[in-house]
Design an enzyme around this catalytic site. Structure first.
Site, PDB file in Angstrom:
ATOM      1  N   ARG A 270       8.040   5.699   1.014  1.00  0.00           N
ATOM      2  CA  ARG A 270       7.004   6.143   1.947  1.00  0.00           C
ATOM      3  C   ARG A 270       7.030   7.666   1.972  1.00  0.00           C
ATOM      4  NH1 ARG A 270       9.016   5.656   7.477  1.00  0.00           N
ATOM      5  NH2 ARG A 270       9.030   7.913   7.349  1.00  0.00           N
TER       6      ARG A 270
ATOM      7  N   HIS B 225       5.997   7.768   9.160  1.00  0.00           N
ATOM      8  CA  HIS B 225       5.862   6.328   9.397  1.00  0.00           C
ATOM      9  C   HIS B 225       4.440   6.009   9.868  1.00  0.00           C
ATOM     10  CE1 HIS B 225       6.495   2.299  10.860  1.00  0.00           C
ATOM     11  NE2 HIS B 225       6.111   2.686  12.052  1.00  0.00           N
TER      12      HIS B 225
ATOM     13  N   TYR C 148      14.698  13.021  10.388  1.00  0.00           N
ATOM     14  CA  TYR C 148      15.701  12.053   9.922  1.00  0.00           C
ATOM     15  C   TYR C 148      15.834  11.963   8.398  1.00  0.00           C
ATOM     16  CZ  TYR C 148      11.502   9.088   9.839  1.00  0.00           C
ATOM     17  OH  TYR C 148      10.249   8.586   9.616  1.00  0.00           O
TER      18      TYR C 148
HETATM   19  C1  LIG Z   1       9.029  -7.144  16.334  1.00  0.00           C
HETATM   20  C2  LIG Z   1       8.850  -5.670  16.265  1.00  0.00           C
HETATM   21  N1  LIG Z   1       9.906  -4.864  16.476  1.00  0.00           N
HETATM   22  C3  LIG Z   1       9.763  -3.524  16.410  1.00  0.00           C
HETATM   23  C4  LIG Z   1       8.557  -2.975  16.146  1.00  0.00           C
HETATM   24  C5  LIG Z   1       8.396  -1.450  16.056  1.00  0.00           C
HETATM   25  N2  LIG Z   1       8.204  -1.115  14.639  1.00  0.00           N
HETATM   26  C6  LIG Z   1       6.972  -0.807  14.166  1.00  0.00           C
HETATM   27  S1  LIG Z   1       7.003  -0.513  12.507  1.00  0.00           S
HETATM   28  C7  LIG Z   1       8.673  -0.736  12.429  1.00  0.00           C
HETATM   29  C8  LIG Z   1       9.411  -0.576  11.134  1.00  0.00           C
HETATM   30  C9  LIG Z   1       8.861  -1.410  10.052  1.00  0.00           C
HETATM   31  O1  LIG Z   1       9.522  -1.081   8.871  1.00  0.00           O
HETATM   32  P1  LIG Z   1       9.214  -1.854   7.549  1.00  0.00           P
HETATM   33  O2  LIG Z   1       9.165  -3.314   7.791  1.00  0.00           O
HETATM   34  O3  LIG Z   1      10.158  -1.360   6.542  1.00  0.00           O
HETATM   35  O4  LIG Z   1       7.713  -1.405   7.189  1.00  0.00           O
HETATM   36  P2  LIG Z   1       7.188   0.069   6.873  1.00  0.00           P
HETATM   37  O5  LIG Z   1       6.647   0.610   8.183  1.00  0.00           O
HETATM   38  O6  LIG Z   1       8.330   0.861   6.365  1.00  0.00           O
HETATM   39  O7  LIG Z   1       6.121  -0.092   5.866  1.00  0.00           O
HETATM   40  C10 LIG Z   1       9.179  -1.071  13.676  1.00  0.00           C
HETATM   41  C11 LIG Z   1      10.604  -1.320  13.948  1.00  0.00           C
HETATM   42  C12 LIG Z   1       7.454  -3.841  15.951  1.00  0.00           C
HETATM   43  N3  LIG Z   1       6.237  -3.381  15.662  1.00  0.00           N
HETATM   44  N4  LIG Z   1       7.632  -5.187  16.002  1.00  0.00           N
END
Ligand SMILES: Cc1ncc(C[n+]2csc(CCOP(=O)(O)OP(=O)(O)O)c2C)c(N)n1
Ligand SMILES: [Mg+2]
Length: 385
Positions: free
Chosen positions: A271, A275, A284
């Site tokens: 990425r 985010h 970070y």
């Molecule tokens: C159940 C849940 N826990 C926490 C969150 C907060 N949250 C939003 S995106 C994210 C990280 C997602 O990371 P990843 O699955 O690696 O996808 P990326 O954003 O890196 O594409 C989190 C923890 C959420 N949306 N849903």
């Protein structure tokens, strides 16, 4: 408790069992075009020149879309934006291998895949504007975005199973992040898909972070792909910055899924941006790491392939950019002109006929709005065109 009943661990005994170790696993990361632009000619997919050029066009669309959407958010016209910058090859290579009848269960970064699957750009923008009645994404086989991480994985399994029972020749395709593989829903969805032999592909874009949490703090597993084995489903690990490799991996996965073998694909990527528009990644991660991955840019790598194979001349980069810019501006106008429906929309789309409990809640909500019209002002404060 009587101490004599306690078992005493032996000091050092060879019990004759060597635990299985992930170090014993050898998982290849499949590539077609290497980061230096050289490629394996045996692995180039058997698709025509037009399709090979299309892959570039869609990746460029994703990049331009992400830029424009980010700017629109900065002007207060979108709630948030989750950019796919750096992940274009994963997004496009996988989306391009789908058939129109397949169902996509999206996770948020894959604009180009949704647009090529028939979703309108207007509806995509409306979704990020927080307009609920666009979130059904009508007219395309695209499920609502899984904002609750991992929640769509069992749903994709269920949809795949349903299609199998109906004798349909299509798959459910779930896009997910590396972070989603740490949820309970991932386990449930993967396990059940394996048990049922559901025609599902779980496509994990391992972009190395779940917000600020790096991959190796997310899991002690070396790879995402190896997790497939424990569920008795197929696993593929692919270079997620190599669009041809992703396309091949996804095409294979789709075929396997249709034969009743669900597949977990891990696309190894990065990425490059924040985010979302609410994040500051400089807090970070190191600039050097970002620079390193910039050198593995998926568009530049694919351009090198197109140049070497004499196809680059067929691409008018400026014209593609202009087309996407125009399409984006038209989509913003259409989103601005969209007439929002009433608050009833929130209740309307879960059931064919609204059950009494929901009717009751809707009634209560209407009464609340009569008593406290300021509540409606709050709802109306969403960003507008
Ligand atoms: C159940 C849940 N826990 C926490 C969150 C907060 N949250 C939003 S995106 C994210 C990280 C997602 O990371 P990843 O699955 O690696 O996808 P990326 O954003 O890196 O594409 C989190 C923890 C959420 N949306 N849903
Ligand atoms: Mg991630």
């Amino acid at each position: 408790m009587d101490d004599s009943l306690r078992s005493v661990p032996p000091e050092s005994v060879d019990v004759g069992v060597d635990p299985l170790s992930q170090g014993d696993l050898e998982i290849e990361t499949y590539q077609v075009v290497r980061p230096d632009g050289t490629y394996d000619s045996d692995r180039v997919p058997d698709i025509d020149d037009e399709a090979l050029c299309d892959l570039y066009r869609w990746m460029l669309l994703q990049r331009v879309y992400d830029n424009r959407a980010t700017k629109l958010q900065r002007r207060g016209k979108l709630g948030t934006v989750a950019s796919g910058r750096g992940q274009e090859a994963s997004i496009v290579g996988s989306g391009y291998a789908l058939s129109d009848d397949d169902w996509i269960f999206p996770y948020g970064r894959e604009a180009a895949a949704l647009l090529m699957h028939g979703l309108s750009m207007r509806d995509l923008l409306l979704y990020w504007r927080g307009i609920e009645d666009a979130s059904r994404m009508e007219g395309a086989n695209v499920f609502g975005l899984a904002i609750s991480i991992g929640s769509h994985i069992p749903l994709a399994t269920g949809k795949a199973w349903g299609m199998q029972l109906e004798g349909e020749d299509s798959i459910a395709f779930a896009n997910l992040g590396d972070g989603a593989t740490s949820t309970g829903a991932f386990h449930e969805g993967m396990n059940f898909a394996g048990v049922l032999g559901a025609p599902a592909v779980f496509f994990c874009q391992n972009n190395q972070y779940a917000i600020s949490l790096p991959f190796d703090e997310q899991t002690n597993a070396n790879t995402v792909a190896q997790k497939a084995l424990a569920y008795g489903v197929d696993g593929i690990r692919v270079d997620g910055n190599d669009v041809l490799a992703v396309y091949n991996a996804m095409s294979t996965a789709r075929e396997r899924a249709l034969e009743g073998n669900p597949v977990l694909v891990e696309a190894v990527t990065y990425r490059r941006g924040a985010h979302t528009t609410s994040d500051d990644p400089t807090r970070y991660r190191e600039d050097e790491e970002v620079e390193e991955w910039k050198d593995r840019d998926p568009l530049e790598r694919y351009q090198a392939f197109l140049e070497q194979t004499g196809r680059w001349d067929a691409i008018d980069e400026e014209a593609i950019r202009e087309d996407v810019e125009e399409e984006f501006s038209a989509a913003v106008d259409a989103a601005d002109a969209f007439e929002e429906r009433g608050i009833e929309e929130i209740f309307a789309h879960l059931h064919e006929e609204m059950p009494p409990e929901l009717e009751h809640q809707l009634e209560e909500f209407r009464e609340l709005l009569e008593e406290r019209p300021d509540m409606y002002d709050y709802i109306e404060r969403r960003p507008k065109g």
